[in-house]
Design an enzyme around this catalytic site. Sequence first.
Site, PDB file in Angstrom:
ATOM      1  N   GLN A   1       0.783  -1.256   0.140  1.00  0.00           N
ATOM      2  CA  GLN A   1       0.023   0.050   0.091  1.00  0.00           C
ATOM      3  C   GLN A   1       0.737   1.301  -0.098  1.00  0.00           C
ATOM      4  OE1 GLN A   1      -3.497  -0.957   3.062  1.00  0.00           O
ATOM      5  NE2 GLN A   1      -1.866  -2.127   3.517  1.00  0.00           N
TER       6      GLN A   1
ATOM      7  N   HIS B   1      -1.663   1.487  -3.914  1.00  0.00           N
ATOM      8  CA  HIS B   1      -2.085   2.648  -3.772  1.00  0.00           C
ATOM      9  C   HIS B   1      -1.292   3.510  -4.885  1.00  0.00           C
ATOM     10  CE1 HIS B   1      -4.192   1.953   0.017  1.00  0.00           C
ATOM     11  NE2 HIS B   1      -4.798   1.411  -0.731  1.00  0.00           N
TER      12      HIS B   1
ATOM     13  N   GLU C   1       1.695  -3.875  17.035  1.00  0.00           N
ATOM     14  CA  GLU C   1       0.565  -3.719  17.947  1.00  0.00           C
ATOM     15  C   GLU C   1      -0.775  -4.911  17.098  1.00  0.00           C
ATOM     16  OE1 GLU C   1      -1.121   0.252  17.934  1.00  0.00           O
ATOM     17  OE2 GLU C   1       1.011   0.885  18.535  1.00  0.00           O
TER      18      GLU C   1
HETATM   19  P1  OAD Z   1      -1.376   2.873   8.785  1.00  0.00           P
HETATM   20  O1  OAD Z   1      -0.766   4.172   9.187  1.00  0.00           O
HETATM   21  O2  OAD Z   1      -2.876   2.741   8.787  1.00  0.00           O
HETATM   22  O3  OAD Z   1      -0.875   1.694   9.857  1.00  0.00           O
HETATM   23  C1  OAD Z   1       0.619   1.461  10.104  1.00  0.00           C
HETATM   24  C2  OAD Z   1       0.708   0.287  10.800  1.00  0.00           C
HETATM   25  O4  OAD Z   1       2.029  -0.058  10.982  1.00  0.00           O
HETATM   26  C3  OAD Z   1       0.061   0.282  12.296  1.00  0.00           C
HETATM   27  O5  OAD Z   1      -0.756  -1.017  12.578  1.00  0.00           O
HETATM   28  C4  OAD Z   1       1.269   0.251  13.240  1.00  0.00           C
HETATM   29  O6  OAD Z   1       1.038  -0.383  14.449  1.00  0.00           O
HETATM   30  C5  OAD Z   1       2.261  -0.367  12.331  1.00  0.00           C
HETATM   31  N1  OAD Z   1       3.790  -0.009  12.810  1.00  0.00           N
HETATM   32  C6  OAD Z   1       4.341   1.169  13.200  1.00  0.00           C
HETATM   33  N2  OAD Z   1       5.577   1.005  13.325  1.00  0.00           N
HETATM   34  C7  OAD Z   1       5.957  -0.130  12.842  1.00  0.00           C
HETATM   35  C8  OAD Z   1       7.272  -0.997  12.545  1.00  0.00           C
HETATM   36  N3  OAD Z   1       8.330  -0.489  13.094  1.00  0.00           N
HETATM   37  N4  OAD Z   1       7.190  -2.269  12.060  1.00  0.00           N
HETATM   38  C9  OAD Z   1       5.747  -2.967  11.799  1.00  0.00           C
HETATM   39  N5  OAD Z   1       4.776  -2.159  11.920  1.00  0.00           N
HETATM   40  C10 OAD Z   1       4.495  -0.845  12.422  1.00  0.00           C
HETATM   41  O7  OAD Z   1      -0.743   2.312   7.519  1.00  0.00           O
HETATM   42  P2  OAD Z   1      -1.516   1.549   6.471  1.00  0.00           P
HETATM   43  O8  OAD Z   1      -2.047   0.173   6.984  1.00  0.00           O
HETATM   44  O9  OAD Z   1      -0.332   1.269   5.286  1.00  0.00           O
HETATM   45  O10 OAD Z   1      -3.894   5.188   1.650  1.00  0.00           O
HETATM   46  O11 OAD Z   1      -2.459   2.572   5.822  1.00  0.00           O
HETATM   47  C11 OAD Z   1      -3.542   1.944   4.736  1.00  0.00           C
HETATM   48  C12 OAD Z   1      -3.518   3.244   3.691  1.00  0.00           C
HETATM   49  O12 OAD Z   1      -4.420   4.299   4.592  1.00  0.00           O
HETATM   50  C13 OAD Z   1      -2.418   3.986   3.294  1.00  0.00           C
HETATM   51  O13 OAD Z   1      -1.971   3.214   2.177  1.00  0.00           O
HETATM   52  C14 OAD Z   1      -2.958   5.332   2.892  1.00  0.00           C
HETATM   53  C15 OAD Z   1      -3.836   5.647   4.111  1.00  0.00           C
HETATM   54  O14 OAD Z   1      -4.751   6.542   4.232  1.00  0.00           O
HETATM   55  C16 OAD Z   1      -4.101   6.261   1.029  1.00  0.00           C
HETATM   56  O15 OAD Z   1      -3.451   7.137   1.089  1.00  0.00           O
HETATM   57  C17 OAD Z   1      -5.054   6.042  -0.112  1.00  0.00           C
END
Ligand code: OAD
Length: 257
Positions: free
Chosen positions: A105, A123, A219
């Site tokens: 993503q 995305h 998490e």
């Molecule tokens: P999020 O910001 O929603 O989630 C990030 C995830 O990464 C969370 O569950 C954190 O707990 C985890 N995280 C944080 N630090 C980490 C680390 N060091 N290692 C592993 N995991 C970690 O991001 P996405 O799920 O990618 O879309 O969000 C999905 C979409 O929402 C994005 O592509 C974007 C956004 O709005 C668009 O812009 C269309």
Amino acid sequence: MTTSDPALERAAIACAGARKAVALTGAGISVESGIPPFRGRGGLWEKIDPMKYAHVAAFENDPAEVWKVLFLGISHVLEKARPNAGHQGLWRLEEMGVLQTVITQNVDGLHQQAGHRDVIEFHGTHAFVRCSVCGRRSDWRSVPLEVIPPRCECSGVLRPDVVLFGEMIDPRLLQRSQQLAAGCDVMLVIGTSATVEPAASLPVIAKHSGAFIIEVNPEPTPLTHRISDVTLLGSAGEVMEQMASMVQRLRSNRQPS
Ligand code: OAD
């Protein structure tokens, strides 16, 4: 997380036996490269309202504002980012013949920089811009940024080739991702909050098609306990480095010398 962790061992055994594993990654895998996530503490959506700056209607209404607040801000962060141990661990799984495709993503291009050959940019990508009128695509680095918003030769406003809220996923990428999810034997779900559709449904498709689901995230998420067979609670860098080494050991023990 230590190498004697039974959950890590279960995940590594599943990966070592996989022939067509697929990874679904999100912003969390790039956090250790210095790119903030969207949600949670320090997340981008805590600083700016996505409906005001990342929705297609906001862009159409005031492209200059969206360029200034969102696109240039993201580009500034991405310029300095390099793949981290999480991307490299995943790449080692591809080198070993375990991992087939990365569905990401993320728009940062770090999986390709790490070496992956088959990356689905679900995305879109920040490395290219496209014209909102004629659709012409060009390299981000070729775009003159003296005047914001930058314009195409046809005078249409340019924009990064990313998916904004309110826009559809490219139907070919969606179909291929759903097919890969339905056909994989293991799905690694790394660093995603699994809250944004249709990406969030890919692990559900994989699970219902019989795949073993490994989640890597510091998490719990909506997938934890419900869809994931194993959840490795830790950072992508730490977990993927250990996992790749363990899978390598398991596979070399298995092969006749
Ligand atoms: P999020 O910001 O929603 O989630 C990030 C995830 O990464 C969370 O569950 C954190 O707990 C985890 N995280 C944080 N630090 C980490 C680390 N060091 N290692 C592993 N995991 C970690 O991001 P996405 O799920 O990618 O879309 O969000 C999905 C979409 O929402 C994005 O592509 C974007 C956004 O709005 C668009 O812009 C269309």
